[in-house]
Design a protein around this motif. Structure first.
Motif, PDB file in Angstrom:
ATOM      1  N   SER A   9       0.842  -1.189   0.000  1.00 51.75           N
ATOM      2  CA  SER A   9       0.000   0.000   0.000  1.00 51.75           C
ATOM      3  C   SER A   9       0.882   1.245   0.000  1.00 51.75           C
ATOM      4  O   SER A   9       2.092   1.176   0.242  1.00 51.75           O
ATOM      5  CB  SER A   9      -0.896   0.004   1.238  1.00 51.75           C
ATOM      6  OG  SER A   9      -0.114   0.192   2.416  1.00 51.75           O
ATOM      7  N   PHE A  10       0.260   2.392  -0.258  1.00 51.69           N
ATOM      8  CA  PHE A  10       1.005   3.644  -0.196  1.00 51.69           C
ATOM      9  C   PHE A  10       1.566   3.871   1.214  1.00 51.69           C
ATOM     10  O   PHE A  10       2.676   4.369   1.378  1.00 51.69           O
ATOM     11  CB  PHE A  10       0.119   4.820  -0.616  1.00 51.69           C
ATOM     12  CG  PHE A  10      -0.044   4.963  -2.094  1.00 51.69           C
ATOM     13  CD1 PHE A  10       0.966   5.534  -2.865  1.00 51.69           C
ATOM     14  CD2 PHE A  10      -1.189   4.515  -2.727  1.00 51.69           C
ATOM     15  CE1 PHE A  10       0.823   5.661  -4.239  1.00 51.69           C
ATOM     16  CE2 PHE A  10      -1.337   4.636  -4.103  1.00 51.69           C
ATOM     17  CZ  PHE A  10      -0.336   5.208  -4.866  1.00 51.69           C
ATOM     18  N   GLU A  11       0.787   3.504   2.228  1.00 53.80           N
ATOM     19  CA  GLU A  11       1.244   3.688   3.608  1.00 53.80           C
ATOM     20  C   GLU A  11       2.453   2.802   3.910  1.00 53.80           C
ATOM     21  O   GLU A  11       3.426   3.242   4.542  1.00 53.80           O
ATOM     22  CB  GLU A  11       0.111   3.376   4.593  1.00 53.80           C
ATOM     23  CG  GLU A  11      -1.043   4.358   4.554  1.00 53.80           C
ATOM     24  CD  GLU A  11      -2.040   4.082   3.436  1.00 53.80           C
ATOM     25  OE1 GLU A  11      -2.941   4.918   3.220  1.00 53.80           O
ATOM     26  OE2 GLU A  11      -1.911   3.022   2.770  1.00 53.80           O
ATOM     27  N   GLU A  12       2.408   1.554   3.460  1.00 57.32           N
ATOM     28  CA  GLU A  12       3.536   0.647   3.675  1.00 57.32           C
ATOM     29  C   GLU A  12       4.769   1.147   2.930  1.00 57.32           C
ATOM     30  O   GLU A  12       5.884   1.134   3.466  1.00 57.32           O
ATOM     31  CB  GLU A  12       3.169  -0.762   3.220  1.00 57.32           C
ATOM     32  CG  GLU A  12       2.143  -1.437   4.114  1.00 57.32           C
ATOM     33  CD  GLU A  12       1.597  -2.707   3.502  1.00 57.32           C
ATOM     34  OE1 GLU A  12       1.252  -3.628   4.269  1.00 57.32           O
ATOM     35  OE2 GLU A  12       1.486  -2.788   2.250  1.00 57.32           O
ATOM     36  N   ALA A  13       4.576   1.595   1.703  1.00 56.75           N
ATOM     37  CA  ALA A  13       5.706   2.091   0.915  1.00 56.75           C
ATOM     38  C   ALA A  13       6.312   3.338   1.548  1.00 56.75           C
ATOM     39  O   ALA A  13       7.535   3.525   1.532  1.00 56.75           O
ATOM     40  CB  ALA A  13       5.250   2.390  -0.512  1.00 56.75           C
ATOM     41  N   ALA A  14       5.460   4.190   2.121  1.00 56.98           N
ATOM     42  CA  ALA A  14       5.962   5.413   2.759  1.00 56.98           C
ATOM     43  C   ALA A  14       6.884   5.102   3.934  1.00 56.98           C
ATOM     44  O   ALA A  14       7.813   5.859   4.218  1.00 56.98           O
ATOM     45  CB  ALA A  14       4.787   6.265   3.230  1.00 56.98           C
ATOM     46  N   ALA A  15       6.640   3.977   4.599  1.00 58.26           N
ATOM     47  CA  ALA A  15       7.476   3.598   5.751  1.00 58.26           C
ATOM     48  C   ALA A  15       8.859   3.127   5.329  1.00 58.26           C
ATOM     49  O   ALA A  15       9.806   3.180   6.123  1.00 58.26           O
ATOM     50  CB  ALA A  15       6.785   2.501   6.558  1.00 58.26           C
ATOM     51  N   LEU A  16       8.997   2.670   4.104  1.00 56.75           N
ATOM     52  CA  LEU A  16      10.259   2.068   3.673  1.00 56.75           C
ATOM     53  C   LEU A  16      11.405   3.074   3.638  1.00 56.75           C
ATOM     54  O   LEU A  16      12.533   2.751   3.997  1.00 56.75           O
ATOM     55  CB  LEU A  16      10.103   1.441   2.290  1.00 56.75           C
ATOM     56  CG  LEU A  16       9.218   0.199   2.202  1.00 56.75           C
ATOM     57  CD1 LEU A  16       9.053  -0.221   0.752  1.00 56.75           C
ATOM     58  CD2 LEU A  16       9.818  -0.938   3.026  1.00 56.75           C
ATOM     59  N   GLY A  17      11.120   4.295   3.215  1.00 59.49           N
ATOM     60  CA  GLY A  17      12.190   5.268   3.009  1.00 59.49           C
ATOM     61  C   GLY A  17      12.748   5.873   4.272  1.00 59.49           C
ATOM     62  O   GLY A  17      13.733   6.609   4.212  1.00 59.49           O
ATOM     63  N   VAL A  18      12.150   5.587   5.421  1.00 63.33           N
ATOM     64  CA  VAL A  18      12.643   6.137   6.686  1.00 63.33           C
ATOM     65  C   VAL A  18      13.071   5.002   7.609  1.00 63.33           C
ATOM     66  O   VAL A  18      14.240   4.637   7.662  1.00 63.33           O
ATOM     67  CB  VAL A  18      11.576   7.035   7.364  1.00 63.33           C
ATOM     68  CG1 VAL A  18      12.149   7.659   8.630  1.00 63.33           C
ATOM     69  CG2 VAL A  18      11.121   8.124   6.406  1.00 63.33           C
ATOM     70  N   ASN A  19      12.127   4.384   8.308  1.00 63.77           N
ATOM     71  CA  ASN A  19      12.480   3.353   9.293  1.00 63.77           C
ATOM     72  C   ASN A  19      13.207   2.164   8.684  1.00 63.77           C
ATOM     73  O   ASN A  19      14.217   1.689   9.215  1.00 63.77           O
ATOM     74  CB  ASN A  19      11.222   2.851  10.000  1.00 63.77           C
ATOM     75  CG  ASN A  19      10.603   3.897  10.890  1.00 63.77           C
ATOM     76  OD1 ASN A  19      11.219   4.911  11.190  1.00 63.77           O
ATOM     77  ND2 ASN A  19       9.376   3.673  11.311  1.00 63.77           N
ATOM     78  N   TYR A  20      12.682   1.657   7.589  1.00 66.75           N
ATOM     79  CA  TYR A  20      13.242   0.427   7.032  1.00 66.75           C
ATOM     80  C   TYR A  20      14.582   0.674   6.355  1.00 66.75           C
ATOM     81  O   TYR A  20      15.489  -0.165   6.443  1.00 66.75           O
ATOM     82  CB  TYR A  20      12.220  -0.239   6.097  1.00 66.75           C
ATOM     83  CG  TYR A  20      11.107  -0.892   6.886  1.00 66.75           C
ATOM     84  CD1 TYR A  20      11.138  -2.251   7.183  1.00 66.75           C
ATOM     85  CD2 TYR A  20      10.056  -0.133   7.386  1.00 66.75           C
ATOM     86  CE1 TYR A  20      10.144  -2.850   7.938  1.00 66.75           C
ATOM     87  CE2 TYR A  20       9.053  -0.719   8.161  1.00 66.75           C
ATOM     88  CZ  TYR A  20       9.103  -2.074   8.434  1.00 66.75           C
ATOM     89  OH  TYR A  20       8.128  -2.658   9.198  1.00 66.75           O
ATOM     90  N   LEU A  21      14.718   1.797   5.703  1.00 66.21           N
ATOM     91  CA  LEU A  21      16.009   2.132   5.108  1.00 66.21           C
ATOM     92  C   LEU A  21      17.059   2.364   6.195  1.00 66.21           C
ATOM     93  O   LEU A  21      18.208   1.920   6.067  1.00 66.21           O
ATOM     94  CB  LEU A  21      15.869   3.368   4.226  1.00 66.21           C
ATOM     95  CG  LEU A  21      17.135   3.850   3.509  1.00 66.21           C
ATOM     96  CD1 LEU A  21      17.740   2.754   2.642  1.00 66.21           C
ATOM     97  CD2 LEU A  21      16.836   5.098   2.684  1.00 66.21           C
ATOM     98  N   THR A  22      16.663   3.023   7.267  1.00 64.63           N
ATOM     99  CA  THR A  22      17.579   3.237   8.401  1.00 64.63           C
ATOM    100  C   THR A  22      18.028   1.904   8.973  1.00 64.63           C
ATOM    101  O   THR A  22      19.223   1.678   9.225  1.00 64.63           O
ATOM    102  CB  THR A  22      16.895   4.076   9.492  1.00 64.63           C
ATOM    103  OG1 THR A  22      16.579   5.366   8.966  1.00 64.63           O
ATOM    104  CG2 THR A  22      17.788   4.240  10.702  1.00 64.63           C
TER     105      THR A  22
END
Length: 213
Positions: A9-22
């Motif tokens: 989802s857009f919400e899941e994808a939005a999380a990738l660039g901050v928490n998950y990338l970190t």
């Protein structure tokens, strides 16, 4: 710009660039996690910590998590964590040693800061690594230099990531290895409710705000 992996989802994808990338950079670029290692993740339920747990498990590592709240540990265990320690009722260092047969963990994944720093260092195996990206409880802990050099520990700082690391993370998501955890999606006019949840530390995963079509 990268395309969103199919199925997210857009919400899941939005999380990738901050928490998950970190978390990706912390574990793979900085700490050089190996699949046979054990990782201790402090503060499960927070976005970066939850991402770290998911990524470490997807890589094949053993993961121990901590939280002050048992219900968050229970959620983490349901998502694949190997063991959980409730820091409000248990001695974290003692329990880590019990769970590792007195050895300690290879990596401490840390973004809490001063409140857990001493315990984090004492939970490491000789030659272990602590990788940190935050200091929410304070940024001036005791250094414990004797422990640091006698046990040959490594302290590694990290923050966010680069486009190449994001591309690697997206490839994992496309393969179904990891999926961001969204606690809830709130409308824009409920943004203060979301901030209150964060202040009370009630979330498990990311809070998302739906701005509109």
């Amino acid at each position: 710009m990268f395309p969103i992996p199919e199925g997210l989802s857009f919400e899941e994808a939005a999380a990738l660039g901050v928490n998950y990338l970190t978390a990706w950079r912390m574990l793979f670029t900085k700490a050089q996690l190996k699949p046979w290692e054990t990782v201790l993740v402090f503060g499960i339920g927070g976005g970066v910590s939850l991402a770290g747990m998911q990524l470490a498990k997807a890589a094949g590592a053993r993961v121990i998590v901590t939280s002050r709240e048992q219900h968050k540990i229970d959620r983490a265990l349901g998502l694949g964590a190997d063991a959980g320690i409730c820091s409000s009722t248990e001695d974290v260092q003692k329990r880590v040693m019990e769970l590792t047969g007195g050895r300690g963990v290879d990596i401490v994944f840390e973004n809490v800061g001063e409140a857990v720093w001493s315990t984090a260092l004492k939970s490491l195996v000789r030659g272990g690594r602590i990788v940190t990206c935050g200091a929410t409880t304070g940024d001036q802990p005791g250094a414990d230099l004797r422990r640091l050099f006698i046990r040959q520990l490594q302290v590694i700082g990290s923050t966010l990531g680069n486009p190449g690391e994001l591309q690697d993370l997206l490839a994992w998501c496309a393969q179904g290895k990891v999926r961001p955890i969204i606690d809830r999606v709130l409308p824009l006019d409920a943004i203060h409710e979301g901030l209150d949840l964060l202040e009370r530390n009630q979330q498990f995963g990311k809070l998302a705000i739906a701005i509109g079509d």
